[in-house]
Enzyme design. Sequence first.
Site, mmCIF file in Angstrom:
data_model
loop_
_atom_site.group_PDB
_atom_site.id
_atom_site.type_symbol
_atom_site.label_atom_id
_atom_site.label_comp_id
_atom_site.label_asym_id
_atom_site.label_seq_id
_atom_site.Cartn_x
_atom_site.Cartn_y
_atom_site.Cartn_z
ATOM 1 N N HIS A 156 41.922 55.656 -10.247
ATOM 2 C CA HIS A 156 41.553 56.176 -8.920
ATOM 3 C C HIS A 156 40.871 57.542 -9.013
ATOM 4 O O HIS A 156 41.020 58.388 -8.124
ATOM 5 C CB HIS A 156 42.780 56.261 -7.995
ATOM 6 C CG HIS A 156 43.421 54.940 -7.712
ATOM 7 N ND1 HIS A 156 42.983 54.094 -6.715
ATOM 8 C CD2 HIS A 156 44.461 54.305 -8.312
ATOM 9 C CE1 HIS A 156 43.730 52.997 -6.708
ATOM 10 N NE2 HIS A 156 44.627 53.099 -7.670
ATOM 11 N N ASN A 171 46.078 49.601 -1.691
ATOM 12 C CA ASN A 171 44.717 49.200 -2.047
ATOM 13 C C ASN A 171 44.080 48.440 -0.891
ATOM 14 O O ASN A 171 44.737 48.153 0.114
ATOM 15 C CB ASN A 171 44.726 48.301 -3.295
ATOM 16 C CG ASN A 171 45.020 49.063 -4.571
ATOM 17 O OD1 ASN A 171 44.711 50.245 -4.686
ATOM 18 N ND2 ASN A 171 45.616 48.388 -5.540
ATOM 19 N N TYR A 199 53.698 57.738 -10.858
ATOM 20 C CA TYR A 199 52.774 58.538 -10.047
ATOM 21 C C TYR A 199 53.139 60.016 -10.077
ATOM 22 O O TYR A 199 52.285 60.879 -10.294
ATOM 23 C CB TYR A 199 52.747 58.021 -8.609
ATOM 24 C CG TYR A 199 51.782 56.883 -8.396
ATOM 25 C CD1 TYR A 199 50.701 57.013 -7.545
ATOM 26 C CD2 TYR A 199 51.948 55.667 -9.048
ATOM 27 C CE1 TYR A 199 49.809 55.970 -7.336
ATOM 28 C CE2 TYR A 199 51.068 54.621 -8.860
ATOM 29 C CZ TYR A 199 50.000 54.778 -8.005
ATOM 30 O OH TYR A 199 49.119 53.735 -7.817
#
Length: 492
Positions: free
Chosen positions: A65, A138, A348
């Site tokens: 990303h 997404n 993350y």
Amino acid sequence: MDPYKHRPSSAFNSPFWTTNSGAPIWNNNSSLTVGARGPILLEDYHLVEKLANFDRERIPERVVHARGASAKGFFEVTHDISHLTCADFLRAPGVQTPVIVRFSTVIHERGSPETLRDPRGFAVKFYTREGNFDLVGNNLPVFFVRDGMKFPDMVHALKPNPKNHIQENWRILDFFSHFPESLHMFTFLFDDLGVPQDYRHMDGFGVNTYTLINKAGKAVYVKFHWKTTSGIKCLLEEEAIKVGGANHSHATQDLHDSIAAGNYPEWKLFVQTIDPEHEDKFDFDPLDVTKTWPEDIIPLQPVGRLVLNKNIDNFFAENEQLAFCPAIVVPGVYYSDDKMLQTRIFSYADSQRHRLGPNYLQLPANAPKCAHHNNHHEGFMNFIHRDEEVNYFPSRYDPVRHAERFPIPPAICSGRREKCGIEKENNFKQPGERYRSWAPDRQDRFARRWVDALSDPRVTHEIRSVWISYWSQADRSLGQKIASHLSTRPNI
């Protein structure tokens, strides 16, 4: 002057040029030299500081990303779902919450074209009264693999070849040939949806299964859906080449220009819910991220609307330093045992600490807008001024207390430690149903894209045979169509 009353400012409101430490600069055009033509002196601290800052302007890009664009706006509740969740920001119709949203491509680098066939990230940060909530999804509703153990290898396969830095089909097809669970995702990625026209004309999905909990402690599994009000539009191959060739930042520019013109993009939020007591009633596992929940038996329930009405003020501060993590939830929203979600909860935040430092949640774009209090302090790049003497808990000198308890899912966990797959894989049913739902011309484009990919000269006969077998199990006519163009007989 009390220096502690004068905090660093982003206004940079001095009428003249200064160093980082505030010293005045009378010449920002010339280096300090011996005479007009002599060598530059090392004592020119202004030059050294300027170059040193310039050398460190770039931070590590996201491992996935990396290419993205952000915008700000609000989320407004339009339908009451308080029977499903005690989340404060969903408490009643009319409640508005400020948000920042980041759209992105997934695999390619920060400066790559926005017309490549790739999933698009759709991440929303809600600044609620009970802390931030990051819904990190997404534009496609499913994922390639269902267990996060495979995620690093999957990204390596999708990324460019480490030897020549070229993304190559043979590596991708080799890796996923071991995982038929990826078929459903490929029916989206190799479909027309694989190249959205821009960020405004695509839907979004939470992808993973989360849990909602109401005030009584009742929990339900939930899937989040963002439906664009602008309509879904995609680019076919020739269009993508033309658009990307003219402007490799076309989607970023479209988002910015639309908001600047007052044409605010909007999405409607819907949820699907399943009672955990009924999870065994389906021919798929509701916690399997490679599956969708059929809307005819699990209908969409409207929740609210997302409106982006303000462009970001600074790309670096509000896009590059913007950080999301699926672990960041609020009371009334919780995780599930979705294996991919469980992995993302750690990965993350760990990635953001590597990229931005341990205090990344102090950055303005990531910090909560509500009051907060803990003893997490110091570390690299800690820029919050604190003057308390008690940095431990509990203490009779500090009145801070525990928050009121809020409900979390009451499920009991038991079982043996083991590494294994899920029981209900059912890898071929949903891909086949999706393919058969398309018009013939859409089916033909999908098959052609697979023929092109499998025609890579480094794709072996074995790998081609595996993929033809997979697609034949999803839909016999699709497998035969691909095989006929490759002159390879289906083997099922």
